[in-house]
Design an enzyme around this catalytic site. Structure first.
Site, PDB file in Angstrom:
ATOM      1  N   LYS A  54       2.018 -12.913  15.895  1.00 13.04           N
ATOM      2  CA  LYS A  54       2.505 -12.224  14.694  1.00 13.04           C
ATOM      3  C   LYS A  54       1.556 -11.083  14.334  1.00 13.04           C
ATOM      4  O   LYS A  54       0.454 -10.982  14.868  1.00 13.04           O
ATOM      5  CB  LYS A  54       2.643 -13.207  13.537  1.00 13.04           C
ATOM      6  CG  LYS A  54       1.362 -13.900  13.145  1.00 13.04           C
ATOM      7  CD  LYS A  54       1.594 -14.946  12.056  1.00 13.04           C
ATOM      8  CE  LYS A  54       0.286 -15.640  11.690  1.00 13.04           C
ATOM      9  NZ  LYS A  54       0.465 -16.609  10.599  1.00 13.04           N
ATOM     10  N   ARG A 151       2.216 -24.132   0.559  1.00 10.55           N
ATOM     11  CA  ARG A 151       2.568 -22.739   0.834  1.00 10.55           C
ATOM     12  C   ARG A 151       4.017 -22.698   1.292  1.00 10.55           C
ATOM     13  O   ARG A 151       4.918 -22.417   0.513  1.00 10.55           O
ATOM     14  CB  ARG A 151       1.614 -22.119   1.863  1.00 10.55           C
ATOM     15  CG  ARG A 151       1.859 -20.635   2.078  1.00 10.55           C
ATOM     16  CD  ARG A 151       0.880 -20.007   3.053  1.00 10.55           C
ATOM     17  NE  ARG A 151       0.994 -20.559   4.389  1.00 10.55           N
ATOM     18  CZ  ARG A 151       0.359 -20.050   5.445  1.00 10.55           C
ATOM     19  NH1 ARG A 151      -0.439 -19.005   5.317  1.00 10.55           N
ATOM     20  NH2 ARG A 151       0.503 -20.602   6.638  1.00 10.55           N
ATOM     21  N   TYR A 273     -19.568   9.357  -2.474  1.00  7.44           N
ATOM     22  CA  TYR A 273     -18.950   9.346  -3.797  1.00  7.44           C
ATOM     23  C   TYR A 273     -19.765   8.520  -4.788  1.00  7.44           C
ATOM     24  O   TYR A 273     -20.319   7.470  -4.450  1.00  7.44           O
ATOM     25  CB  TYR A 273     -17.537   8.754  -3.724  1.00  7.44           C
ATOM     26  CG  TYR A 273     -16.494   9.701  -3.209  1.00  7.44           C
ATOM     27  CD1 TYR A 273     -16.253  10.923  -3.815  1.00  7.44           C
ATOM     28  CD2 TYR A 273     -15.702   9.349  -2.118  1.00  7.44           C
ATOM     29  CE1 TYR A 273     -15.275  11.784  -3.348  1.00  7.44           C
ATOM     30  CE2 TYR A 273     -14.719  10.197  -1.632  1.00  7.44           C
ATOM     31  CZ  TYR A 273     -14.511  11.411  -2.257  1.00  7.44           C
ATOM     32  OH  TYR A 273     -13.536  12.254  -1.789  1.00  7.44           O
ATOM     33  N   MET A 332     -11.976   7.565   2.585  1.00 10.88           N
ATOM     34  CA  MET A 332     -10.699   7.366   3.266  1.00 10.88           C
ATOM     35  C   MET A 332     -10.793   7.602   4.768  1.00 10.88           C
ATOM     36  O   MET A 332     -10.237   6.834   5.560  1.00 10.88           O
ATOM     37  CB  MET A 332      -9.626   8.287   2.673  1.00 10.88           C
ATOM     38  CG  MET A 332      -8.249   8.081   3.283  1.00 10.88           C
ATOM     39  SD  MET A 332      -6.991   9.195   2.622  1.00 10.88           S
ATOM     40  CE  MET A 332      -6.842   8.585   0.945  1.00 10.88           C
TER      41      MET A 332
END
Length: 392
Positions: A54, A151, A273, A332
């Site tokens: 998956k 779940r 930053y 980013m």
């Protein structure tokens, strides 16, 4: 007679050139993937070992991973959604492909057209599947039962009642009953034994039908947990399955990013930053073409993010035989590494830093972000150029 030869088509890029020049690249060792499956098959003892593919085979690529695992001997596969099963089917032609999210209206045709096995996990899905097979004809299914995870899965009591219900439709004949362990990565957890006992009652109630409880970590718990089929996932891709135990699996994925620039910075200057990190010495900084848009998580930053305020150190990269720390916030598209301690001529712009892989285990890197290797592998961005090392 003259020799004939073909000139390369200038409009078709050479994949080797694309890899060598890519800002971001992944090396995926399919031989290691196959070896890891064989290892888990051996550890499964008398049980068969499936392959969980998956999430695009944990970021590896479902087509290449599926074909490799099929050729290694896997004949049972697990995917999350039917579309993954459709993609996998041509690469695992004779395999059983189980779809863990089950079947929903509008998807049922995929199960019949591509020979997929829905994993039924609720009364609603069961009712819909019974109506579907009454219209389209018999088709195998599996039954997912919750043994304490809370779940996904039919409650244990309802599943036991279903097993004893003599009036249940003859068309409901699951080929597998399964459950999932909540704490298998902690061998000392009492939850493991509690779920095992619950699952034993389920397996006995569905006598004659195959049973599966253990994923990667559960397989390491031993033969009591193996039943008929194990479901290794993260272990196939080289990740840790059990806490506090040396990882025996071979690394499969190595992620690298190019150095865009090496710059000098003075003591007292700030980095990235938020000006959250001030340099304590004159430094050399390598600006690297990877950021959180590429799945290189912001919480791996050296400074200036919430997790770092707990006192945990940020992640490291690997280059020229040395580990080098991240400084400042990951952005980013870029990350900054402190390469001051490397010899000045050891690296240059254009070289590659390993983000994780053979020298930087993926789980070690993940821990620096307060997460797990699963998240790094399945969160790989779209900008990586991939190179596959074929299995023998």
């Amino acid at each position: 007679m003259t020799d004939s030869f073909f000139l390369p088509d200038p409009d078709i890029p050479d994949p080797d050139d694309a890899f060598s020049s890519a800002p971001l690249r992944l090396t995926i060792d399919l031989g290691a993937l196959a070896d890891n499956w064989r290892d888990m098959a051996r550890r499964s003892g008398k049980a068969r070992a499936a392959s969980v593919v998956k999430a695009d085979a944990y970021g590896v690529g479902i087509e290449d991973a599926g074909q490799t695992l099929y050729h290694a001997g896997a004949r049972d596969f697990f995917v999350a959604v039917p579309e993954e099963g459709v993609t996998l089917r041509p690469h695992a032609p004779e395999a059983r492909i189980f779809v863990l999210s089950g079947v929903w209206p509008g998807t049922e045709h995929l199960f019949f057209e591509h020979d997929l096995v829905p994993v039924i996990a609720s009364e609603e899905q069961l009712a819909f599947w019974m109506a579907t097979v009454s219209e389209h004809g018999d088709h195998p299914c599996a039954l997912h039962v919750d043994t304490g995870f809370n779940r996904l899965g039919l409650p244990l009591e309802e599943a036991l009642h279903l097993a004893e219900d003599v009036s249940r439709p003859a068309s409901f004949s699951p080929v597998l009953v399964l459950s999932h362990l909540a704490c298998a990565d902690d061998p000392a957890s009492p939850m493991n034994r509690q779920q095992l006992e619950a699952f034993r009652s389920l397996s006995a109630a569905f006598e004659g039908i195959e049973s599966s409880l253990a994923a990667s970590a559960g397989t390491f718990l031993g033969s009591d947990y193996h039943f008929d089929l194990t479901r290794p996932g993260i272990a196939l891709y080289g990740g840790e399955a059990v806490k506090g135990v040396a990882n025996p699996m071979r690394p499969v994925v190595t992620a690298e990013a190019r150095i865009l620039q090496i710059r000098e910075a003075k003591k007292g200057q700030v980095v990235s930053y938020g000006a959250s990190h001030a340099l304590s010495r004159d430094s050399r900084l390598a600006i690297v073409a990877a950021g959180y848009a590429d799945g290189y998580l912001r919480n791996l930053s050296g400074h200036g993010v919430a997790l770092r305020q707990t006192g945990l150190a940020g992640a490291q990269g690997f280059i020229a035989g040395h580990k080098v720390p991240i400084v400042g916030r990951i952005t980013m598209d870029m990350t900054i590494f402190d390469v001051t301690d490397l010899p000045p001529d050891a690296i240059q712009a254009g070289d590659y830093i390993e983000l994780f892989g053979t020298n930087m285990p993926v789980d070690d890197v993940a821990r620096a972000a307060g997460t797990i290797g699963y998240e790094l592998l399945t969160g790989l961005g779209l900008r990586y150029e991939r190179r596959y090392l074929d299995a023998e």
